[in-house]
Design a protein around this motif. Structure first.
Motif, PDB file in Angstrom:
ATOM      1  N   LEU A   1       0.825  -1.203   0.000  1.00 58.47           N
ATOM      2  CA  LEU A   1       0.000   0.000   0.000  1.00 58.47           C
ATOM      3  C   LEU A   1       0.866   1.263   0.000  1.00 58.47           C
ATOM      4  O   LEU A   1       0.534   2.254  -0.655  1.00 58.47           O
ATOM      5  N   HIS A   2       1.992   1.212   0.712  1.00 59.97           N
ATOM      6  CA  HIS A   2       2.879   2.369   0.716  1.00 59.97           C
ATOM      7  C   HIS A   2       3.479   2.589  -0.665  1.00 59.97           C
ATOM      8  O   HIS A   2       3.592   3.731  -1.138  1.00 59.97           O
ATOM      9  N   GLU A   3       3.851   1.515  -1.339  1.00 57.93           N
ATOM     10  CA  GLU A   3       4.348   1.624  -2.712  1.00 57.93           C
ATOM     11  C   GLU A   3       3.270   2.174  -3.632  1.00 57.93           C
ATOM     12  O   GLU A   3       3.545   2.923  -4.571  1.00 57.93           O
ATOM     13  N   GLN A   4       2.034   1.801  -3.368  1.00 57.81           N
ATOM     14  CA  GLN A   4       0.906   2.272  -4.174  1.00 57.81           C
ATOM     15  C   GLN A   4       0.788   3.790  -4.103  1.00 57.81           C
ATOM     16  O   GLN A   4       0.516   4.454  -5.114  1.00 57.81           O
ATOM     17  N   ILE A   5       0.974   4.357  -2.912  1.00 59.18           N
ATOM     18  CA  ILE A   5       0.933   5.811  -2.776  1.00 59.18           C
ATOM     19  C   ILE A   5       2.009   6.448  -3.646  1.00 59.18           C
ATOM     20  O   ILE A   5       1.756   7.411  -4.382  1.00 59.18           O
ATOM     21  N   GLY A   6       3.228   5.909  -3.577  1.00 54.61           N
ATOM     22  CA  GLY A   6       4.322   6.470  -4.362  1.00 54.61           C
ATOM     23  C   GLY A   6       4.039   6.440  -5.852  1.00 54.61           C
ATOM     24  O   GLY A   6       4.311   7.411  -6.568  1.00 54.61           O
ATOM     25  N   ALA A   7       3.465   5.343  -6.329  1.00 56.07           N
ATOM     26  CA  ALA A   7       3.151   5.229  -7.757  1.00 56.07           C
ATOM     27  C   ALA A   7       2.103   6.260  -8.166  1.00 56.07           C
ATOM     28  O   ALA A   7       2.201   6.880  -9.236  1.00 56.07           O
ATOM     29  N   GLN A   8       1.101   6.460  -7.317  1.00 50.21           N
ATOM     30  CA  GLN A   8       0.058   7.430  -7.636  1.00 50.21           C
ATOM     31  C   GLN A   8       0.590   8.862  -7.583  1.00 50.21           C
ATOM     32  O   GLN A   8       0.188   9.707  -8.385  1.00 50.21           O
ATOM     33  N   VAL A   9       1.489   9.127  -6.647  1.00 47.90           N
ATOM     34  CA  VAL A   9       2.100  10.453  -6.577  1.00 47.90           C
ATOM     35  C   VAL A   9       2.916  10.730  -7.837  1.00 47.90           C
ATOM     36  O   VAL A   9       2.870  11.829  -8.405  1.00 47.90           O
TER      37      VAL A   9
ATOM     38  N   ALA B   1     -18.289   5.295   7.289  1.00 47.06           N
ATOM     39  CA  ALA B   1     -17.153   4.438   7.620  1.00 47.06           C
ATOM     40  C   ALA B   1     -17.665   3.239   8.392  1.00 47.06           C
ATOM     41  O   ALA B   1     -18.778   3.262   8.933  1.00 47.06           O
ATOM     42  N   PRO B   2     -16.886   2.150   8.444  1.00 48.32           N
ATOM     43  CA  PRO B   2     -17.297   1.010   9.273  1.00 48.32           C
ATOM     44  C   PRO B   2     -17.653   1.458  10.686  1.00 48.32           C
ATOM     45  O   PRO B   2     -16.932   2.263  11.299  1.00 48.32           O
ATOM     46  N   ALA B   3     -18.745   0.957  11.199  1.00 43.40           N
ATOM     47  CA  ALA B   3     -19.322   1.464  12.445  1.00 43.40           C
ATOM     48  C   ALA B   3     -18.342   1.469  13.619  1.00 43.40           C
ATOM     49  O   ALA B   3     -18.338   2.406  14.423  1.00 43.40           O
ATOM     50  N   ALA B   4     -17.519   0.441  13.737  1.00 44.14           N
ATOM     51  CA  ALA B   4     -16.666   0.333  14.923  1.00 44.14           C
ATOM     52  C   ALA B   4     -15.303   0.989  14.745  1.00 44.14           C
ATOM     53  O   ALA B   4     -14.532   1.062  15.703  1.00 44.14           O
ATOM     54  N   LEU B   5     -14.987   1.473  13.535  1.00 46.06           N
ATOM     55  CA  LEU B   5     -13.630   1.959  13.285  1.00 46.06           C
ATOM     56  C   LEU B   5     -13.314   3.225  14.080  1.00 46.06           C
ATOM     57  O   LEU B   5     -12.229   3.353  14.639  1.00 46.06           O
TER      58      LEU B   5
ATOM     59  N   ASP C   1     -18.239  13.864   6.541  1.00 47.61           N
ATOM     60  CA  ASP C   1     -18.819  12.521   6.555  1.00 47.61           C
ATOM     61  C   ASP C   1     -17.944  11.565   7.369  1.00 47.61           C
ATOM     62  O   ASP C   1     -16.766  11.833   7.627  1.00 47.61           O
ATOM     63  N   GLY C   2     -18.519  10.426   7.688  1.00 47.42           N
ATOM     64  CA  GLY C   2     -17.814   9.452   8.517  1.00 47.42           C
ATOM     65  C   GLY C   2     -16.503   8.980   7.922  1.00 47.42           C
ATOM     66  O   GLY C   2     -15.521   8.787   8.647  1.00 47.42           O
ATOM     67  N   ALA C   3     -16.467   8.792   6.602  1.00 48.53           N
ATOM     68  CA  ALA C   3     -15.243   8.314   5.962  1.00 48.53           C
ATOM     69  C   ALA C   3     -14.098   9.309   6.152  1.00 48.53           C
ATOM     70  O   ALA C   3     -12.964   8.921   6.468  1.00 48.53           O
TER      71      ALA C   3
ATOM     72  N   THR D   1      -7.144   3.264   6.272  1.00 47.67           N
ATOM     73  CA  THR D   1      -8.456   3.312   5.626  1.00 47.67           C
ATOM     74  C   THR D   1      -8.581   2.246   4.548  1.00 47.67           C
ATOM     75  O   THR D   1      -9.663   1.686   4.347  1.00 47.67           O
ATOM     76  N   ALA D   2      -7.485   1.939   3.848  1.00 48.16           N
ATOM     77  CA  ALA D   2      -7.525   0.858   2.854  1.00 48.16           C
ATOM     78  C   ALA D   2      -7.819  -0.468   3.534  1.00 48.16           C
ATOM     79  O   ALA D   2      -8.574  -1.297   3.016  1.00 48.16           O
ATOM     80  N   TRP D   3      -7.225  -0.692   4.706  1.00 45.28           N
ATOM     81  CA  TRP D   3      -7.495  -1.905   5.482  1.00 45.28           C
ATOM     82  C   TRP D   3      -8.983  -2.016   5.794  1.00 45.28           C
ATOM     83  O   TRP D   3      -9.554  -3.102   5.802  1.00 45.28           O
ATOM     84  N   ALA D   4      -9.628  -0.862   6.025  1.00 46.34           N
ATOM     85  CA  ALA D   4     -11.051  -0.854   6.373  1.00 46.34           C
ATOM     86  C   ALA D   4     -11.960  -0.841   5.150  1.00 46.34           C
ATOM     87  O   ALA D   4     -13.177  -0.754   5.289  1.00 46.34           O
ATOM     88  N   GLY D   5     -11.369  -0.902   3.952  1.00 46.03           N
ATOM     89  CA  GLY D   5     -12.171  -0.944   2.740  1.00 46.03           C
ATOM     90  C   GLY D   5     -12.539   0.417   2.186  1.00 46.03           C
ATOM     91  O   GLY D   5     -13.432   0.526   1.339  1.00 46.03           O
ATOM     92  N   LEU D   6     -11.855   1.480   2.644  1.00 45.35           N
ATOM     93  CA  LEU D   6     -12.120   2.831   2.165  1.00 45.35           C
ATOM     94  C   LEU D   6     -10.993   3.279   1.242  1.00 45.35           C
ATOM     95  O   LEU D   6      -9.827   2.960   1.473  1.00 45.35           O
ATOM     96  N   ASN D   7     -11.339   4.013   0.207  1.00 47.45           N
ATOM     97  CA  ASN D   7     -10.337   4.535  -0.721  1.00 47.45           C
ATOM     98  C   ASN D   7     -10.120   6.014  -0.433  1.00 47.45           C
ATOM     99  O   ASN D   7     -10.952   6.856  -0.777  1.00 47.45           O
ATOM    100  N   SER D   8      -9.007   6.339   0.177  1.00 45.53           N
ATOM    101  CA  SER D   8      -8.717   7.738   0.494  1.00 45.53           C
ATOM    102  C   SER D   8      -7.808   8.384  -0.538  1.00 45.53           C
ATOM    103  O   SER D   8      -7.330   9.502  -0.344  1.00 45.53           O
ATOM    104  N   GLY D   9      -7.565   7.684  -1.655  1.00 48.56           N
ATOM    105  CA  GLY D   9      -6.667   8.189  -2.684  1.00 48.56           C
ATOM    106  C   GLY D   9      -6.957   9.602  -3.157  1.00 48.56           C
ATOM    107  O   GLY D   9      -6.031  10.409  -3.284  1.00 48.56           O
ATOM    108  N   PRO D  10      -8.234   9.951  -3.441  1.00 48.22           N
ATOM    109  CA  PRO D  10      -8.517  11.313  -3.919  1.00 48.22           C
ATOM    110  C   PRO D  10      -8.087  12.401  -2.946  1.00 48.22           C
ATOM    111  O   PRO D  10      -7.844  13.528  -3.356  1.00 48.22           O
TER     112      PRO D  10
END
Length: 352
Positions: free
Chosen positions: A38-46, A188-192, A233-235, A278-287
């Motif tokens: 996931l950390h490499e993914q950030i670098g590629a998107q940057v 967001a997931p209720a318990a997060l 919003d929750g996310a 957030t990726a672990w929780a199924g959320l996409n914070s990329g934008p």
């Protein structure tokens, strides 16, 4: 967090001690691999973002803006509030002119304090005030300012003088190129939220939903509080809370950490951790994360690579707790609750 979720988490936290060393090592290795990917993914998107000519133009523009000290931020916000507007981008008369914009006739500037310094150890400059900038900039992570001959030199503060700056709303002219982080929408997931709040509390901080000015979240080491703005919003709220927790986990609130001097590094690290959580929780914070991180690291992915150890370690601890796979002990706080405010890290960590 519901009582069912709480009891489930407690049961899961007890499972680590029951596992064999080989199983624990396999679980830890799998988690570390996910985090690294996931950390490499950030670098590629940057890298993809910074190849955009509009982004490069935005970075060139942003480089002309000073990063204001906390005191000057508060001065700007107070004066703008008295005049009925919210400041966004602030610069001096000359900077706006260089950017193709002019201060509107009749607009009053916002007063800030600019440092007057001299270069210590130089006969030529001893006792002479350095020409003051438009504001007290925060500095950069990399050491003292250089002498004119290129050798390291130390600048000594002599005092301050009042200068005036203007918000973009007080100017007109050429539009500024801009690619901004997009606030996350949806739930967001209720318990997060509750689970992340528990982790923040374990470090001796209290979490509240309260106004954060122009920021989405604030961590205050002096009062041991974390604030998240209440109108998102929750996310976005959980991403911001993960970002603030990451500041604590990465040691940015620790006594002696030069947050102002290393703010770009600290913000890139904290937001990278938030992306992983957030990726672990199924959320996409990329934008939000990609332009935010790219802005703070100046589009230089070497900054992200250098932060890999801190990011992966902090994210690993947070995810281990979320998965109920920690060792059951309390985390080591960034500093005792009774400690005095740090010299420079005592400022608010205003974050994503």
């Amino acid at each position: 967090m519901t009582s069912t979720t709480t009891s489930t988490t407690r049961r899961r936290k007890g499972t680590r001690a029951q596992r064999s060393p080989a199983n624990r090592e396999a679980t830890d290795a799998a988690r570390a691999a996910r985090i690294a990917a996931l950390h490499e993914q950030i670098g590629a998107q940057v890298e993809r973002l910074t190849a955009d000519p509009q982004w490069r133009a935005m970075l060139d523009t942003a480089a002309r803006f000073h990063r204001y000290s906390l005191g000057n931020q508060l001065l700007i916000m107070a004066q703008a509030a008295d005049r009925g507007f919210t400041p966004t981008r602030v610069a001096g008369f000359g900077t706006w002119k260089a950017l193709g914009r002019s201060v509107i006739k009749g607009q009053r500037g916002l007063a800030v304090l600019a440092p007057c310094t001299y270069r210590a150890g130089s006969d030529h400059d001893q006792g002479a005030e350095e020409r003051a900038g438009e504001t007290a900039a925060e500095g950069s992570c990399g050491g003292p300012a250089d002498r004119e001959d290129g050798t390291p030199g130390r600048r000594v503060l002599r005092g301050f003088r009042v200068v005036h700056v203007f918000d973009v709303s007080q100017t007109d002219g050429q539009p500024l190129p801009e690619i901004r982080p997009e606030l996350l929408t949806g739930d967001a997931p209720a318990a997060l939220w509750a689970a992340l709040t528990d982790q923040v509390a374990a470090h001796g901080y209290t979490v509240t939903r309260a106004d954060c000015g122009p920021a989405n979240g604030i961590t205050d080491p002096a009062t041991r509080t974390v604030r998240v703005r209440p109108d998102v919003d929750g996310a976005q709220a959980v991403k911001t809370l993960a970002h603030e927790l990451a500041h604590i986990e990465c040691g940015h609130t620790a006594h002696g950490f030069d947050y102002l001097g290393c703010r770009g590094q600290a913000e890139a690290e904290a937001e990278s951790v938030a992306y992983i959580v957030t990726a672990w929780a199924g959320l996409n914070s990329g934008p939000y994360t990609v332009p935010y991180v790219a802005g703070w690291c100046g589009g230089d992915t070497a900054v992200l690579r250098a932060a890999a150890a801190s990011v992966t370690a902090a994210a690993g601890r947070i995810l281990a707790s979320l998965e109920g796979d920690d060792d059951g002990g309390d985390p080591e706080p960034a500093g005792p609750a009774s400690q005095p405010a740090p010299d420079t890290a005592g400022v608010l960590l205003v974050a994503a």
